[in-house]
Motif scaffolding. Structure first.
Motif, short mmCIF file in Angstrom:
data_model
loop_
_atom_site.label_atom_id
_atom_site.label_comp_id
_atom_site.label_asym_id
_atom_site.label_seq_id
_atom_site.Cartn_x
_atom_site.Cartn_y
_atom_site.Cartn_z
N SER A 1 0.82 -1.21 0.00
CA SER A 1 0.00 0.00 0.00
C SER A 1 0.86 1.26 0.00
O SER A 1 0.37 2.34 0.25
CB SER A 1 -0.91 0.01 1.24
N GLN A 2 2.16 1.11 -0.25
CA GLN A 2 3.07 2.25 -0.25
C GLN A 2 3.85 2.30 -1.55
O GLN A 2 5.07 2.43 -1.57
CB GLN A 2 4.03 2.16 0.94
N ASN A 3 3.16 2.17 -2.68
CA ASN A 3 3.78 2.23 -3.99
C ASN A 3 4.91 1.22 -4.12
O ASN A 3 5.97 1.50 -4.67
CB ASN A 3 4.31 3.66 -4.25
N LEU A 4 4.70 0.04 -3.58
CA LEU A 4 5.64 -1.07 -3.69
C LEU A 4 7.02 -0.71 -3.15
O LEU A 4 8.04 -1.15 -3.67
CB LEU A 4 5.75 -1.53 -5.14
N SER A 5 7.11 0.09 -2.11
CA SER A 5 8.38 0.43 -1.50
C SER A 5 8.80 -0.66 -0.53
O SER A 5 7.97 -1.31 0.10
CB SER A 5 8.27 1.77 -0.76
N TYR A 6 10.13 -0.85 -0.42
CA TYR A 6 10.65 -1.91 0.43
C TYR A 6 10.63 -1.49 1.90
O TYR A 6 10.78 -0.32 2.24
CB TYR A 6 12.09 -2.23 0.04
N SER A 7 10.43 -2.49 2.77
CA SER A 7 10.61 -2.30 4.20
C SER A 7 12.06 -2.61 4.52
O SER A 7 12.52 -3.73 4.33
CB SER A 7 9.68 -3.23 4.99
N ILE A 8 12.78 -1.60 4.98
CA ILE A 8 14.23 -1.70 5.14
C ILE A 8 14.58 -2.03 6.58
O ILE A 8 14.06 -1.42 7.52
CB ILE A 8 14.91 -0.39 4.71
N GLY A 9 15.47 -2.99 6.77
CA GLY A 9 15.90 -3.36 8.11
C GLY A 9 17.33 -3.89 8.11
O GLY A 9 17.84 -4.35 7.08
N LYS A 10 17.96 -3.82 9.28
CA LYS A 10 19.32 -4.34 9.45
C LYS A 10 19.34 -5.27 10.65
O LYS A 10 18.96 -4.86 11.76
CB LYS A 10 20.32 -3.20 9.65
N ILE A 11 19.78 -6.50 10.44
CA ILE A 11 19.84 -7.50 11.50
C ILE A 11 21.31 -7.79 11.82
O ILE A 11 22.12 -7.98 10.91
CB ILE A 11 19.14 -8.80 11.08
N GLN A 12 21.62 -7.80 13.11
CA GLN A 12 22.97 -8.14 13.57
C GLN A 12 22.88 -9.35 14.50
O GLN A 12 22.11 -9.35 15.46
CB GLN A 12 23.61 -6.95 14.29
N LEU A 13 23.69 -10.37 14.19
CA LEU A 13 23.69 -11.61 14.95
C LEU A 13 24.99 -11.75 15.74
O LEU A 13 26.06 -11.37 15.26
CB LEU A 13 23.53 -12.80 14.00
N SER A 14 24.89 -12.31 16.93
CA SER A 14 26.06 -12.51 17.78
C SER A 14 27.11 -13.36 17.07
O SER A 14 26.79 -14.41 16.50
CB SER A 14 25.65 -13.17 19.10
N ASP A 15 28.36 -12.93 17.11
CA ASP A 15 29.42 -13.68 16.44
C ASP A 15 29.91 -14.86 17.28
O ASP A 15 30.78 -15.63 16.83
CB ASP A 15 30.59 -12.76 16.10
N SER A 16 29.38 -15.02 18.50
CA SER A 16 29.79 -16.13 19.36
C SER A 16 28.74 -17.23 19.42
O SER A 16 28.93 -18.23 20.11
CB SER A 16 30.09 -15.62 20.77
N THR A 17 27.62 -17.05 18.73
CA THR A 17 26.52 -18.02 18.72
C THR A 17 26.52 -18.81 17.42
O THR A 17 26.85 -18.27 16.35
CB THR A 17 25.17 -17.30 18.90
N ASN A 18 26.16 -20.08 17.52
CA ASN A 18 26.01 -20.91 16.33
C ASN A 18 24.56 -20.76 15.84
O ASN A 18 23.62 -21.15 16.53
CB ASN A 18 26.32 -22.36 16.66
N TRP A 19 24.38 -20.23 14.63
CA TRP A 19 23.05 -19.83 14.15
C TRP A 19 22.47 -20.81 13.12
O TRP A 19 23.19 -21.30 12.25
CB TRP A 19 23.12 -18.44 13.51
N ASN A 20 21.18 -21.04 13.27
CA ASN A 20 20.36 -21.69 12.24
C ASN A 20 19.44 -20.61 11.67
O ASN A 20 18.76 -19.91 12.42
CB ASN A 20 19.53 -22.83 12.82
N ILE A 21 19.42 -20.49 10.36
CA ILE A 21 18.62 -19.46 9.71
C ILE A 21 17.58 -20.12 8.81
O ILE A 21 17.92 -20.94 7.96
CB ILE A 21 19.49 -18.49 8.90
N LYS A 22 16.33 -19.76 9.04
CA LYS A 22 15.22 -20.25 8.22
C LYS A 22 14.49 -19.04 7.66
O LYS A 22 14.17 -18.10 8.39
CB LYS A 22 14.27 -21.12 9.04
N SER A 23 14.21 -19.08 6.36
CA SER A 23 13.62 -17.89 5.75
C SER A 23 12.69 -18.28 4.61
O SER A 23 12.97 -19.19 3.84
CB SER A 23 14.73 -16.97 5.23
N ASN A 24 11.58 -17.56 4.53
CA ASN A 24 10.62 -17.70 3.43
C ASN A 24 10.27 -16.30 2.96
O ASN A 24 9.55 -15.58 3.64
CB ASN A 24 9.37 -18.45 3.91
N ILE A 25 10.79 -15.90 1.82
CA ILE A 25 10.64 -14.52 1.37
C ILE A 25 10.16 -14.48 -0.08
O ILE A 25 10.31 -15.44 -0.83
CB ILE A 25 11.97 -13.74 1.49
N SER A 26 9.61 -13.34 -0.45
CA SER A 26 9.21 -13.11 -1.84
C SER A 26 9.41 -11.64 -2.16
O SER A 26 9.20 -10.77 -1.30
CB SER A 26 7.75 -13.52 -2.07
#
Length: 309
Positions: A174-199
């Motif tokens: 509803s905003q002229n197809l503008s992107y929602s902008i974000g920045k994610i920072q993950l701990s460098d001492s943690t072992n991460w599992n990432i799951k994502s479903n995007i379009s």
């Protein structure tokens, strides 16, 4: 005699109503053309002057003086009404302006979600559409996310599974197809599992300084850039793509396996050797400290797999 009393009682009413309606009409017309000076005097002062004039009109003055006093009472009452209308109009205008400014500030305000606790293993669940996300490392927090539009994302943290759910709210439709902008920072001492479903999104993951155990990504018409480092001894990367652009960078000395049902002839997979149909390898498995296993299904618009030198 009764007729005389009646006449004496109401003989000044035409002067009052005439002066009231004439001055009120003139004032309302001027109110449309100029900004009425509501600060000329206070409501209490105007009301006090009106009462004073009304009181003087009851005293024994000449007929002309009383007519003037009654006329001034009508003028002052119309002045008070115009002041009230102008004040309401000014207050409403100020409220609208303030509301608009607050709304604009909210849309531009940088919101954030942060958790200082770090764990041995954590999960990032990222889902949504029309998102522009940068993922990088952080040393001081377990998880940190900043985003400019306060309505763009919904974030939940599960303390039992140490998982972070980031849901794009798809406000961009509803905003002229503008992107929602974000920045994610993950701990460098943690072992991460990432799951994502995007379009219809842009995801850039700089994992050079992040321990990644697995990445499970489902993407439709999106632009994906992943850069892996040597902090993870083994990474499982599973991508289900529908018309997405993929760019994957692996460490130069890493051993990499690529399994795909997509023909690789039209894409750039630097230095990969085809072992058999749909299976490719890169590097020496015996001398590599990092191993990356890539499984690719579906179809892609573009694919680039290269090595960090």
């Amino acid at each position: 005699m009764n007729n005389n009393i009646t006449n004496n009682k109401y003989r000044y009413s035409p002067i009052f109503w005439g002066s009231f309606f004439i001055s009120l009409g003139i004032g309302l017309l001027l109110l449309q053309l100029i900004e009425f000076p509501i600060n000329l005097m206070s409501f209490s002062t105007a009301f006090a002057i009106t009462l004073l004039l009304l009181g003087l009109s009851f005293l024994k003055f000449s007929k002309l003086t009383k007519q003037i006093l009654i006329g001034l009472v009508g003028v002052m009452l119309s002045f008070i009404i115009i002041m009230l209308i102008s004040s309401i109009k000014f207050s409403f205008s100020t409220f609208i302006q303030k509301f608009s400014q607050e709304f604009d500030n909210k849309t531009e305000y940088e919101s954030s979600f942060s958790n200082g606790d770090t764990y041995q293993k954590s999960t990032l669940n990222l889902n949504g559409s029309l998102m522009d996300i940068d993922i990088s490392d952080i040393t001081t927090r377990g998880f940190n996310m900043n985003f400019t539009n306060y309505e763009a994302f919904k974030i939940n943290y599960d303390s039992l599974t140490y998982s972070y759910d980031v849901q794009g709210e798809s406000k961009g439709l509803s905003q002229n197809l503008s992107y929602s902008i974000g920045k994610i920072q993950l701990s460098d001492s943690t072992n991460w599992n990432i799951k994502s479903n995007i379009s219809s999104s842009k995801i850039k993951g700089d994992f050079k300084n992040i321990k990644i155990s697995s990445v499970f990504l489902t993407s439709t018409e999106s632009n994906i850039e992943f850069v892996f480092g040597t902090k993870s001894p083994q990474v499982d990367l599973l991508i289900e793509s529908e018309k997405s652009d993929l760019s994957i960078k692996v460490p130069y000395n890493a051993y990499c396996e690529l399994t795909s049902n997509i023909p690789m002839n039209d894409f750039s997979i630097e230095d990969f050797k085809q072992i058999y149909s749909g299976f490719y390898t890169l590097g020496d498995s015996t001398n590599s400290t990092a191993k990356i296993k890539i499984t690719l299904t579906g179809n892609v618009s573009d694919l680039i797999i290269s090595r960090n030198r």
